[in-house]
Design a protein around this motif. Structure first.
Motif, PDB file in Angstrom:
ATOM      1  N   PRO A 129      -3.172   4.802   2.791  1.00 30.18           N
ATOM      2  CA  PRO A 129      -2.752   3.570   3.474  1.00 30.18           C
ATOM      3  C   PRO A 129      -1.286   3.648   3.892  1.00 30.18           C
ATOM      4  O   PRO A 129      -0.458   4.145   3.155  1.00 30.18           O
ATOM      5  CB  PRO A 129      -2.931   2.486   2.409  1.00 30.18           C
ATOM      6  N   SER A 130      -0.991   3.116   5.073  1.00 31.34           N
ATOM      7  CA  SER A 130       0.390   3.140   5.538  1.00 31.34           C
ATOM      8  C   SER A 130       1.212   2.156   4.727  1.00 31.34           C
ATOM      9  O   SER A 130       2.357   2.397   4.398  1.00 31.34           O
ATOM     10  CB  SER A 130       0.443   2.764   7.012  1.00 31.34           C
ATOM     11  N   ASP A 131       0.583   1.049   4.382  1.00 32.24           N
ATOM     12  CA  ASP A 131       1.291   0.038   3.612  1.00 32.24           C
ATOM     13  C   ASP A 131       0.437  -0.402   2.443  1.00 32.24           C
ATOM     14  O   ASP A 131      -0.575  -1.060   2.610  1.00 32.24           O
ATOM     15  CB  ASP A 131       1.606  -1.161   4.515  1.00 32.24           C
ATOM     16  N   SER A 132       0.861  -0.023   1.261  1.00 32.77           N
ATOM     17  CA  SER A 132       0.052  -0.309   0.074  1.00 32.77           C
ATOM     18  C   SER A 132      -0.090  -1.794  -0.214  1.00 32.77           C
ATOM     19  O   SER A 132      -1.012  -2.217  -0.893  1.00 32.77           O
ATOM     20  CB  SER A 132       0.658   0.385  -1.144  1.00 32.77           C
ATOM     21  N   GLU A 133       0.830  -2.598   0.300  1.00 27.92           N
ATOM     22  CA  GLU A 133       0.812  -4.017  -0.051  1.00 27.92           C
ATOM     23  C   GLU A 133       0.064  -4.870   0.969  1.00 27.92           C
ATOM     24  O   GLU A 133      -0.178  -6.042   0.737  1.00 27.92           O
ATOM     25  CB  GLU A 133       2.248  -4.553  -0.155  1.00 27.92           C
ATOM     26  N   SER A 134      -0.250  -4.271   2.095  1.00 26.21           N
ATOM     27  CA  SER A 134      -0.823  -5.037   3.186  1.00 26.21           C
ATOM     28  C   SER A 134      -2.112  -5.774   2.840  1.00 26.21           C
ATOM     29  O   SER A 134      -3.117  -5.168   2.472  1.00 26.21           O
ATOM     30  CB  SER A 134      -1.095  -4.112   4.370  1.00 26.21           C
ATOM     31  N   GLY A 135      -2.066  -7.082   2.956  1.00 27.64           N
ATOM     32  CA  GLY A 135      -3.252  -7.875   2.695  1.00 27.64           C
ATOM     33  C   GLY A 135      -4.261  -7.681   3.807  1.00 27.64           C
ATOM     34  O   GLY A 135      -5.472  -7.701   3.602  1.00 27.64           O
TER      35      GLY A 135
END
Lengths: 348, 348
Positions: B129-135
């Motif tokens: 994932p490019s952004d681990s936090e992305s909801g």
DNA sequence: CTGAAAGCGCTAACAT
DNA sequence: ATGTTAGCGCTTTCAG
């Protein structure tokens, strides 16, 4: 007893939006003759259901798959992964999916790769043939009946257009450079003589040596560090029998450089070295390594352009052009002069 | 007006062999209840026509596509192309096709990549994932309704199983090593703080520094050679303000090493350096560069095994497990000690 | 052991 | 402007 997930279908979207399937289909493939109101309803239904058109069904209707293939020896090799990256970009710009297959230069894997691509009914593909002379591959490609472009290595009989680097000239140029420095005992270290590119480089080396009336020192079974160091050490044992080394492949260059270091041979004072193909840090090590630089990006780019030109252009290209008609596009390589050849930085 | 090539169909094979379509189908999918004689006839027809089953049609019948996806930032990056190579091998062993998609760490490309895979109805996929936090990504993955495994970086909410390296400990360990050598002014050079892995490494560095009561020297906007040399030169301008450099990424390590060389700073006598992630020639340059080595192969292998276990195992896995249930698999990194940290070869 | 026929999800005539 | 319907190539009951 698996219930292979049931994703929503176009039908369900239509039902939910209270319209016919055609309308939904129209909404999906570019709006055309659809009332804004209906459009909105359909789009809402699509969003709510998280609908994604089934690619297989569309393909089955007999249209372009919008999928192209790339067949290369290895996906981890920097040369080919760079090509893949470039081609992926080009494919995306044409709204196509790129499927990359690895052959490890094995005949059977190559056949399987091409067949897999054909089963997926790719619109066309690019291939770096493991064996440029193989008649088997040649006929396999002729049956494919989709546009094909050869990359880095041509295909026997020139049945498909190909885009290659000028391996012969590149190697010849590098060898000449070594000769110009006054080196006489120039050894060429390589393996994989089955590859077209390698054979061409060897020819270039031989041509330059012959033209200068120098003895060809060719080692064709270098495949790892051990064999490389071994070959070099052996030559070093007879004083005056080795001036310079020309390696035909990335990893061999590193191995040879390492071996020279290990054997405490001053580079380039005692033995010079030029490698084929540039690599990360070639300019950072001391001495910085002179290499033949390949036009990787252009190679891939040209091949990609060629493929898509065939794909979008004249439909005639359903089958490969008449045998032997295709003349390869040959891209220039360049000698990246650093220090290991005997040149001084900023003063070649 | 394109006549999108007409490859032979199962029907035509059947006609030519003088049998029903069912029989041909049987021959293709593992022989079963077919007389040797009939079998032979069918096989001959297949060969003569060069028949290749249409993948789309088979998929449409509602079965597994025998296709899995891999979503990574870049296909040219050595780390991820190595992963791709490993995963391609695993997929092949399971008779599956691997489709690799590149995101360049961009949200929109990532979304498109996942959607494309879903349109192709992949049986499952692996994603870094490019952004681990992305909801957003999180919900996208939850809707996917196929088995998914996160690679190298976890997904927020732990909605999918993930396989990652121990970035925190790896960085901590490296920093401690530098500290043990007696260095006090240890700068950490990095960019891309948006990446999970980088943030973890920074945390590890900070933790080690804090534990030793040393001042954190963190530079978070290093993204090319210029910014790297600049940062180093600046620190060097105030004597005694820089002992060692810890770089968090391959290219930064090379840049920093190059810069040190360029600035004529003796390594490691004046400034030591440790990099994160090993690379070709790290051991060949002088001094050889000490690095934190990541378990690339195992990372990919573990992720692949996990995916296929879900694919072949309990069909229950139609949807990701209950939110937050998945604890990541964390693989150990190791410090590859060479010379740039101040150690001597064969005598750490 | 083999064949006939019903769809899978979608697009494109052809109607309306 | 929108709905109806006939397949695309294949697998799979269900008969023979």
């Amino acid at each position: 007893m698996r219930k292979p997930r049931k994703l929503p279908t176009l039908h369900e979207v239509a039902k939910r939006a209270g319209v016919g399937t055609t309308t939904v289909s129209r909404v999906i493939n570019g709006v055309e003759h659809v009332e804004p109101q209906t459009l909105a309803r359909v789009e809402r239904a699509i969003k709510e259901l998280g609908y994604l058109p089934n690619h297989a069904a569309r393909v089955l209707k007999g249209h372009r798959t919008r999928t192209v293939g790339l067949v290369v020896p290895s996906i981890a090799d920097p040369f080919f992964s760079s090509c893949a990256e470039v081609l992926q970009g080009i494919a995306r710009r044409h709204e196509c999916l790129l499927i990359v297959m690895a052959t490890h230069n094995e005949k059977s894997m190559e056949r399987d790769a091409v067949n897999t691509l054909m089963q997926h009914r790719v619109d066309g593909f690019i291939i770096a043939p493991s064996d440029s002379e193989s008649g088997e591959l040649c006929s396999l490609l002729m049956r494919a009946s989709v546009p094909i472009v050869a990359l880095d290595r041509p295909v026997a009989g020139a049945v498909v257009p190909s885009v290659v680097a000028d391996n012969f000239v590149g190697a010849q140029h590098a060898t000449r450079h070594l000769i110009a420095h006054g080196y006489k005992k120039i050894a060429c270290l390589t393996g994989e003589m089955n590859l077209f590119t390698i054979r061409e480089r060897v020819r270039g080396y031989q041509a330059a040596m012959a033209a200068a009336n120098l003895k060809v020192l060719l080692h064709t079974s270098i495949h790892d560090y051990a064999s490389c160091e071994n070959a070099i050490a052996k030559m070093l044992r007879q004083p005056g029998s080795l001036d310079a080394v020309f390696t035909l492949k990335n990893s061999t260059t590193v191995d040879a450089f390492q071996a020279l270091l290990q054997l405490r041979v001053p580079v380039p004072q005692k033995v010079a070295i030029i490698g084929y193909d540039d690599f990360q840090l070639a300019g950072t090590v001391r001495p910085a390594i002179t290499v033949v630089q390949q036009p990787i990006q252009e190679l891939a780019q040209t091949a990609g352009q060629l493929l898509f030109r065939h794909l979008n252009g004249a439909a005639v290209s359903a089958k490969p052009a008449p045998t032997g008609t295709q003349k390869p596009v040959v891209l220039k390589t360049s000698l990246l002069i650093r220090e290991s050849c005997g040149c001084r930085p900023n003063q070649p």
